[in-house]
Scaffold this motif. Structure first.
Motif, PDB file in Angstrom:
ATOM      1  N   UNK A   1      17.507  15.613  23.212  1.00 33.04           N
ATOM      2  CA  UNK A   1      17.546  14.463  24.124  1.00 33.04           C
ATOM      3  C   UNK A   1      17.613  13.162  23.337  1.00 33.04           C
ATOM      4  N   UNK A   2      16.787  13.030  22.311  1.00 31.15           N
ATOM      5  CA  UNK A   2      16.796  11.816  21.504  1.00 31.15           C
ATOM      6  C   UNK A   2      18.116  11.615  20.783  1.00 31.15           C
ATOM      7  N   UNK A   3      18.674  12.694  20.260  1.00 34.42           N
ATOM      8  CA  UNK A   3      19.964  12.605  19.569  1.00 34.42           C
ATOM      9  C   UNK A   3      21.068  12.190  20.537  1.00 34.42           C
ATOM     10  N   UNK A   4      21.088  12.789  21.723  1.00 35.70           N
ATOM     11  CA  UNK A   4      22.117  12.441  22.695  1.00 35.70           C
ATOM     12  C   UNK A   4      22.009  11.005  23.168  1.00 35.70           C
ATOM     13  N   UNK A   5      20.800  10.581  23.505  1.00 30.99           N
ATOM     14  CA  UNK A   5      20.602   9.195  23.966  1.00 30.99           C
ATOM     15  C   UNK A   5      20.901   8.214  22.840  1.00 30.99           C
ATOM     16  N   UNK A   6      20.414   8.511  21.644  1.00 24.53           N
ATOM     17  CA  UNK A   6      20.660   7.613  20.525  1.00 24.53           C
ATOM     18  C   UNK A   6      22.134   7.499  20.182  1.00 24.53           C
TER      19      UNK A   6
ATOM     20  N   UNK B   1      15.408   6.262  18.857  1.00 23.37           N
ATOM     21  CA  UNK B   1      15.278   4.986  18.159  1.00 23.37           C
ATOM     22  C   UNK B   1      15.835   5.083  16.735  1.00 23.37           C
ATOM     23  N   UNK B   2      15.606   6.204  16.082  1.00 23.31           N
ATOM     24  CA  UNK B   2      16.146   6.388  14.736  1.00 23.31           C
ATOM     25  C   UNK B   2      17.597   6.837  14.748  1.00 23.31           C
ATOM     26  N   UNK B   3      18.013   7.533  15.788  1.00 27.03           N
ATOM     27  CA  UNK B   3      19.349   8.133  15.797  1.00 27.03           C
ATOM     28  C   UNK B   3      20.444   7.126  16.127  1.00 27.03           C
ATOM     29  N   UNK B   4      20.125   6.074  16.879  1.00 27.74           N
ATOM     30  CA  UNK B   4      21.198   5.184  17.321  1.00 27.74           C
ATOM     31  C   UNK B   4      21.772   4.369  16.171  1.00 27.74           C
ATOM     32  N   UNK B   5      20.973   4.094  15.137  1.00 25.97           N
ATOM     33  CA  UNK B   5      21.404   3.175  14.091  1.00 25.97           C
ATOM     34  C   UNK B   5      22.609   3.667  13.302  1.00 25.97           C
TER      35      UNK B   5
END
Length: 294
Positions: free
Chosen positions: A98-103, A169-173
């Motif tokens: 989920x975090x990877x997809x959103x990011x 938060x870390x993945x979007x950058x």
């Protein structure tokens, strides 16, 4: 096709050789290293090589098949450690996915906005970079506290959602920065050609910029996947979320003195989780290359 198959075979052989080399270096240092480590001028420069700090690789692998005795949840006691670690990895994988997809989605949208409007790039990009300087150990409790006051309609906010938020938060950058570079990569002559066809910004984005950004996208996604795993593990540790591999690392570390091999089983589980995410990105890249080739 033979060239592609040959490259895959070489990649597989290189990966196996790298693992074997790491094992050989580990065992060689354990054999020749000092039990108390090596110190220079009172400063330890090499780690201790005793069984408590560096168990044999075979002992770590054997520990996966032995029963859980003390660590983990009470329901896990009696099950083999490998199954406990696998269940923890699957629990964390949900937050990572989920975090990877959103990011990745947020990073892509930010990159498109910064490419479309130069003022957005000048005003937003410094803050995008600055956002990665905030220590997670301070950010995670704040996110967990905010999440406790939120709900998705009638569905209450779950602890794993806070972990997924930290992972995003870390993945979007890396996606935002990599995609911005990719969207800006087409040469001016290609842009002029699109203008000569009276193509608007949207058609130029779809037909030119997005295909040109593919070589930048997948390396960025690999970095984002690794960052999402790190964010999820650190988020579980910082927020006290139970059930995941991050929490299992902490629980097993308490038994480091009595059962040092057990600590490394959780660490290898976290590393395996990162390899799964990297493999998923690699499969997506392979499918994309095949589609472009046809």
């Amino acid at each position: 096709m033979r060239g592609v198959a040959g490259r895959r075979a070489r990649t597989a052989v290189t990966a196996v050789a790298g693992v074997l080399l790491a094992v050989a270096v580990w065992e060689l240092y354990k054999w020749v290293g000092a039990d108390d480590g090596t110190s220079v001028l009172g400063v330890r420069v090499l780690p201790r090589a005793d069984d408590a700090a560096m168990p044999h690789v075979l002992d770590v692998l054997r520990r996966f098949g032995e029963p859980e005795l003390a660590g983990g949840a009470e329901l896990d006691q009696g099950q083999v450690v490998g199954l406990v670690v696998l269940r923890a990895c699957l629990f964390t994988l949900r937050a990572v996915a989920v975090g990877f997809g959103v990011g990745a989605l947020v990073g892509l949208l930010l990159a498109v906005a910064m490419q479309r409007f130069r003022v957005v790039e000048r005003g937003l990009l410094p803050y995008v970079v600055l956002s990665q300087t905030v220590p997670l150990i301070a950010l995670a409790p704040a996110i967990a506290g905010w999440g406790g006051r939120l709900s998705l309609g009638s569905y209450p906010w779950q602890p794993w959602m806070s972990v997924a938020t930290i992972a995003a938060y870390l993945a979007f950058f890396p996606v935002a920065v990599g995609m911005l570079r990719g969207l800006q990569s087409p040469p001016p002559v290609a842009e002029e050609l699109m203008h000569s066809y009276a193509a608007g910004w949207w058609h130029t984005l779809v037909k030119l910029r997005l295909p040109a950004s593919t070589p930048y996208l997948f390396p960025a996604l690999r970095l984002a996947g690794a960052a999402a795993v790190v964010g999820a593990v650190v988020g579980e540790i910082s927020t006290g979320t139970r059930g995941g591999i991050g929490r299992l690392v902490i629980e097993y570390s308490r038994e480091a003195t009595a059962d040092p091999a057990k600590v490394y089983t959780a660490m290898l589980g976290a590393a395996l989780l990162g390899l799964v995410v990297a493999g998923a990105v690699g499969i997506a890249e392979l499918a994309s290359n095949r589609r472009r080739a046809t």
